[in-house]
Scaffold this active site. Structure first.
Site, PDB file in Angstrom:
ATOM      1  N   ARG A 178      66.439  73.149   0.169  1.00 38.70           N
ATOM      2  CA  ARG A 178      66.095  74.127  -0.871  1.00 38.70           C
ATOM      3  C   ARG A 178      66.792  75.455  -0.615  1.00 38.70           C
ATOM      4  O   ARG A 178      66.214  76.524  -0.810  1.00 38.70           O
ATOM      5  CB  ARG A 178      64.571  74.331  -0.960  1.00 38.70           C
ATOM      6  CG  ARG A 178      63.802  73.057  -1.208  1.00 38.70           C
ATOM      7  CD  ARG A 178      64.164  72.382  -2.542  1.00 38.70           C
ATOM      8  NE  ARG A 178      63.499  71.110  -2.652  1.00 38.70           N
ATOM      9  CZ  ARG A 178      64.040  69.945  -2.280  1.00 38.70           C
ATOM     10  NH1 ARG A 178      65.277  69.923  -1.804  1.00 38.70           N
ATOM     11  NH2 ARG A 178      63.382  68.826  -2.408  1.00 38.70           N
ATOM     12  N   SER A 202      56.353  72.958  -7.300  1.00 41.33           N
ATOM     13  CA  SER A 202      55.938  73.002  -5.897  1.00 41.33           C
ATOM     14  C   SER A 202      56.051  74.434  -5.386  1.00 41.33           C
ATOM     15  O   SER A 202      57.140  74.995  -5.365  1.00 41.33           O
ATOM     16  CB  SER A 202      56.815  72.073  -5.061  1.00 41.33           C
ATOM     17  OG  SER A 202      56.689  70.737  -5.505  1.00 41.33           O
ATOM     18  N   GLU A 205      58.425  77.884  -1.566  1.00 46.67           N
ATOM     19  CA  GLU A 205      59.653  77.341  -2.159  1.00 46.67           C
ATOM     20  C   GLU A 205      60.074  78.174  -3.358  1.00 46.67           C
ATOM     21  O   GLU A 205      61.262  78.289  -3.652  1.00 46.67           O
ATOM     22  CB  GLU A 205      59.439  75.886  -2.578  1.00 46.67           C
ATOM     23  CG  GLU A 205      60.648  75.235  -3.210  1.00 46.67           C
ATOM     24  CD  GLU A 205      60.453  73.762  -3.485  1.00 46.67           C
ATOM     25  OE1 GLU A 205      60.927  73.288  -4.540  1.00 46.67           O
ATOM     26  OE2 GLU A 205      59.844  73.070  -2.660  1.00 46.67           O
TER      27      GLU A 205
END
Length: 346
Positions: A160, A228, A324
């Site tokens: 990520r 998320s 995230e």
């Protein structure tokens, strides 16, 4: 070039009602030069669909909404090369590639957001990451006005993460070139996909991914969220093994040698946080990895809820969760601790 102030509510799927000092929608590349000349000294934030952003404060400077469109396909004996404009919707691109008989992206179906955002976050799901298909990225440097082509290696993809979240934050992604190999094989390592068997078609994988995501992730049009909220934490394997002894059902995934990845949603769930609320923000009752806007949530509600989740998980498991989602303050990107410190100063 005239810019206007605007609400950011339509430009973030969490539905937070922060404002931008100035906002402009980029529909054509020809707009870039006059926009740059008029606003090169202003703080800049580029937004696609705002599906991975939490606005923590009203934004100073310019918000540029990327709506560039277009798909160009080239072909070799081994692969299809798709050059896709940054404002294209990611899921619609996945659907289009399958309709054209170009499989490969099916595991990444229903990931919200635009193509231009995909390399920034190195989006990934069900055993596949964008980095596996990214051939090249074209961007414009907001500091110099110059365009640049980035190879896959130069993008510095991580979990990520990418150079566009680090040393190249000031770049606007104009298009992404994806390489889809013609020698396709299904990626079925994730539980619900393994049930399909090695003879699965790309369409079957796509359908299963969509069904799985729709079953556990709330629709942001119904319940505001940014997907998320936390990354799956990576810990040394010895710590993962110790946790596994205490919690035999803990999902643990091997990564690079000596390290293991844990399921953040499982940790949050076992910490008893499902359904927990702070103001209008809450932990989703079905998928603990998702924080949601039950209506009227403020940025402060979201930040304090995120801090509570992180604290409880760390107390129980000794594992510190990292968001995230990208957090944006008045002057640009911020982090949870910094955003909390700003709240506590006010």
């Amino acid at each position: 070039m005239q810019f206007t102030s605007a609400s950011l509510a339509p430009y973030n799927t969490f539905g937070l009602t922060q404002t931008a000092e100035q906002l402009v929608v980029l529909n054509e590349r020809e707009q870039l030069s006059p926009i740059w000349e008029a606003a090169q000294n202003k703080p800049l934030l580029v937004v696609g669909e705002g599906s991975n952003i939490v606005f923590t404060q009203p934004l100073s400077g310019l918000v540029l909404v990327n709506r560039l469109q277009g798909i160009h396909v080239a072909e070799t004996d081994e692969a299809w090369l798709l050059t896709v404009a940054g404002g294209e919707n990611w899921h619609q691109l996945v659907c289009w590639t399958l309709e054209q008989g170009m499989p490969g992206l099916e595991n990444l179906a229903l990931i919200p957001g635009t193509v231009g955002a995909s390399p920034i976050q190195n989006i990934g799901a069900y055993g596949v990451e964008l980095a596996q298909f990214c051939h090249q990225v074209e961007s414009i440097d907001w500091q110099t006005g110059q365009t640049r082509l980035w190879s896959t290696a130069e993008c510095e993809f991580g979990y990520r993460d990418s150079v566009f979240k680090q040393g190249a934050r000031e770049h606007i992604i104009l298009n992404v070139t994806l390489r889809l190999p013609k020698a396709w094989q299904p990626v079925l390592g994730y539980g619900p996909l393994a049930e399909l068997g090695e003879q699965a078609t790309a369409r079957q994988v796509f359908d299963r991914v969509c069904a799985t995501r729709q079953a556990k992730l709330p629709n942001p049009d119904v319940l505001g969220n940014a997907g998320s909220f936390f990354k799956n934490p990576t810990v040394v394997t010895s710590q993962a093994e110790a946790l596994k002894l205490a919690w035999p059902n803990l999902p643990v995934f091997a990564t690079q040698p000596g390290w293991s990845k844990l399921a953040a949603g499982w940790l949050i769930d076992k910490a008893g946080l499902k359904g927990t609320r702070v103001g209008g923000a809450g932990v989703h009752t079905e998928q603990a990895l998702v924080l949601v806007n039950h209506g009227g949530a403020t940025s402060e509600d979201v930040l304090r809820l995120a801090a509570l989740v992180r604290e409880r998980v760390e107390q129980l498991f000794g594992v510190r969760l990292e968001p995230e989602v990208r957090m944006m303050a008045a002057q640009g990107e911020t982090y949870l601790d910094e955003a909390l410190a700003c709240l506590n100063m006010n």
